[in-house]
Design an enzyme around this catalytic site. Structure first.
Site, PDB file in Angstrom:
ATOM      1  N   HIS A 135       0.846  -1.187   0.000  1.00  0.00           N
ATOM      2  CA  HIS A 135       0.000   0.000   0.000  1.00  0.00           C
ATOM      3  C   HIS A 135       0.885   1.242   0.000  1.00  0.00           C
ATOM      4  O   HIS A 135       2.084   1.182   0.290  1.00  0.00           O
ATOM      5  CB  HIS A 135      -0.896   0.004   1.236  1.00  0.00           C
ATOM      6  CG  HIS A 135      -2.239   0.630   1.027  1.00  0.00           C
ATOM      7  ND1 HIS A 135      -2.456   1.631   0.098  1.00  0.00           N
ATOM      8  CD2 HIS A 135      -3.440   0.403   1.622  1.00  0.00           C
ATOM      9  CE1 HIS A 135      -3.730   1.986   0.133  1.00  0.00           C
ATOM     10  NE2 HIS A 135      -4.348   1.256   1.043  1.00  0.00           N
ATOM     11  N   GLU A 186      -4.457   0.253 -13.586  1.00  0.00           N
ATOM     12  CA  GLU A 186      -5.505   1.278 -13.560  1.00  0.00           C
ATOM     13  C   GLU A 186      -4.809   2.569 -13.190  1.00  0.00           C
ATOM     14  O   GLU A 186      -4.409   2.755 -12.040  1.00  0.00           O
ATOM     15  CB  GLU A 186      -6.601   0.896 -12.557  1.00  0.00           C
ATOM     16  CG  GLU A 186      -7.865   1.726 -12.694  1.00  0.00           C
ATOM     17  CD  GLU A 186      -7.796   3.021 -11.907  1.00  0.00           C
ATOM     18  OE1 GLU A 186      -7.573   4.076 -12.540  1.00  0.00           O
ATOM     19  OE2 GLU A 186      -7.960   2.983 -10.688  1.00  0.00           O
ATOM     20  N   CYS A 235      -9.176   9.105  -9.427  1.00  0.00           N
ATOM     21  CA  CYS A 235      -8.777   8.974 -10.838  1.00  0.00           C
ATOM     22  C   CYS A 235      -9.938   9.316 -11.761  1.00  0.00           C
ATOM     23  O   CYS A 235      -9.714   9.822 -12.874  1.00  0.00           O
ATOM     24  CB  CYS A 235      -8.245   7.578 -11.114  1.00  0.00           C
ATOM     25  SG  CYS A 235      -9.322   6.241 -10.548  1.00  0.00           S
TER      26      CYS A 235
END
Length: 457
Positions: free
Chosen positions: A157, A230, A264
């Site tokens: 992370h 992504e 995003c």
């Protein structure tokens, strides 16, 4: 040994610190995950599903605690933190409910008396590299699909969300998931590169910037590992000549400021047809001026801090560079004189190619307004981007908007007269520099499986 330190972006208060893992410690966790996978893969989809259901319930049980943690670590509005945890629980439920059918064996009649069987088998340990903007949702959308498919998962992370990563693993173990099947790696970038090439890592998925995606994709390709990327975007929302202005303003503000502008698929470029430009822009600016920026723990707050002072300064630099090249500030645009990583709701006009506000992704509450001659010109400008993740169209002719979205909008997702981030039953992903592969909607479950063909007489 280096350490990771986390800070509250609203107050600059130090939260905690963590020792980073050595290469050998990280590799040991990968080996443990692989060993757990060898048992997990033997279970049927129906046998795995209850584990996911139990995780969903644990997430709901700890919803308030987890929302507080996200707010402290990266400044998310406390009022929206519960929604993120609810989405995570829904993703686990969706994978548990739909996974057994979407991943079921398929029988094929091959003719001449031959039969074929297609079976979707797990491949092993999936390496998940995730950003800080949705501290639980980003890891969960990978983890839920990986688990129902029969894979293991190791997570790196973002450092500022280390507490969220470790708490997610604890939640999974509390819910009964085998302890080693989901691991968290607190590692630096050099060690991460070595994890990608580890022989027991079979796939790599990452959410982040296109620059980071290119680096990880290159490393994975060199090791012949499949990837799902992504990446970022500067999503265009088109305000067509027949748009309902009230609707367009409402969802444009929501779309630009969602998650403090750090998503995003935030609406980022607002491409407005000449016919409605003078109606939309003043109303949009007025709505942005009236946004209540402040303590993310308060329910009345509409805009909290950015995730860090570094992120705030990057956004400010992008605005300054755009203004230097001719953009006009209609509201906001100045770093406030206050403690914390705050940046106000900002609208820029006269945005043209060559500016960060036109070419790049501004990961903060900054809206770029671009005038278009007409609807056709608006679509041309929308597609004039190296990105293609999401986008939107405001028009009172919904059927025409759908046709434009289907045939002409070069992006992975399109919203009509609305804004939203993700839904468990719809694919999520983009094209061009926004990456490749899909998550959600059953598509993510098929990204990291072996579609094995078995031929029978």
């Amino acid at each position: 040994m280096s350490r990771i330190e986390t800070f509250n972006p609203a107050t600059a208060e130090k939260l905690t610190s963590y020792d980073t893992m050595s290469e050998s410690e990280a590799f040991a966790k990968i080996d443990a995950c692989h060993a757990a996978f060898l048992d997990w893969r033997k279970k049927t989809h129906e046998e795995r599903a209850p584990y996911l259901k139990a995780i969903a319930e644990k997430l709901r049980e700890h919803q308030d605690e987890l929302a507080d943690l996200m707010t402290r670590e990266m400044g998310k509005l406390r009022s929206s933190g519960g929604d993120e945890i609810a989405l995570c629980a829904a993703l686990f439920d969706y994978s548990a409910d739909q996974g057994p059918s979407k991943l079921a064996d398929e029988q094929r009649d091959l003719g001449n008396g031959q039969k074929g069987l297609i079976t979707y088998q797990p491949i092993g340990v999936i390496y998940s590299v995730q950003p800080w903007n949705f501290p639980f949702y980003q890891p969960v959308r990978v983890l839920a699909a990986a688990l129902i498919a029969g894979n293991g998962c190791v997570l790196k992370h973002a450092s500022i969300s280390s507490g969220s990563a470790l708490r997610l693993r604890e939640i999974c173990i509390e819910a009964g998931l085998p302890e080693d099947l989901f691991q968290v790696l607190l590692i630096d970038h050099d060690t991460s590169d070595k994890v990608i090439t580890h022989d027991k890592v079979r796939g790599v998925t990452m959410t982040g910037s296109d620059k980071a995606g290119a680096h990880i994709g290159t490393k994975a390709a060199a090791a012949l590992k499949k990837t799902v990327l992504e990446l970022g975007s500067n999503d265009a929302y088109l305000v067509l000549g027949d748009a309902d202005i009230e609707t367009a303003v409402k969802f444009s503000v929501q779309g630009r400021l969602y998650n403090n502008g750090q998503t995003c698929v935030n609406a980022k470029r607002f491409i407005v047809a000449e016919k409605v430009y003078d109606a939309f822009v003043p109303a949009f600016v007025e709505a942005m001026k009236n946004i209540d920026m402040g303590d993310p723990m308060k329910d009345s707050t509409q805009l909290g801090p950015l995730s860090s002072l570094e992120q705030r300064d990057k956004v400010a630099d992008q605005v300054r560079e755009s203004v230097k090249n001719g953009a006009e500030i209609l509201c906001g645009g100045e770093v406030p004189d206050r403690e914390g990583a705050y940046y106000p709701a900002t609208v820029l006009a006269n945005v043209t190619p060559g500016m960060p506000a036109y070419d790049d992704e501004i990961f903060g509450p900054v809206a770029s307004v671009i005038r278009a001659k007409d609807d056709e010109d608006a679509m041309r400008i929308a597609n004039d981007s190296r990105y293609g993740l999401g986008g939107g169209i405001f028009s009172q002719d919904e059927e025409r908007a759908v046709e434009l979205a289907k045939k002409y909008f070069d992006t992975g997702m399109v919203r009509i007269n609305s804004f939203g981030a993700a839904h468990p039953d719809m694919p999520f992903g983009g094209v061009k520099n926004s990456g490749y592969g899909r998550e959600h909607g059953g598509f993510g479950m098929h990204e990291f499986v072996n579609a094995k063909a078995i031929f029978r007489p």
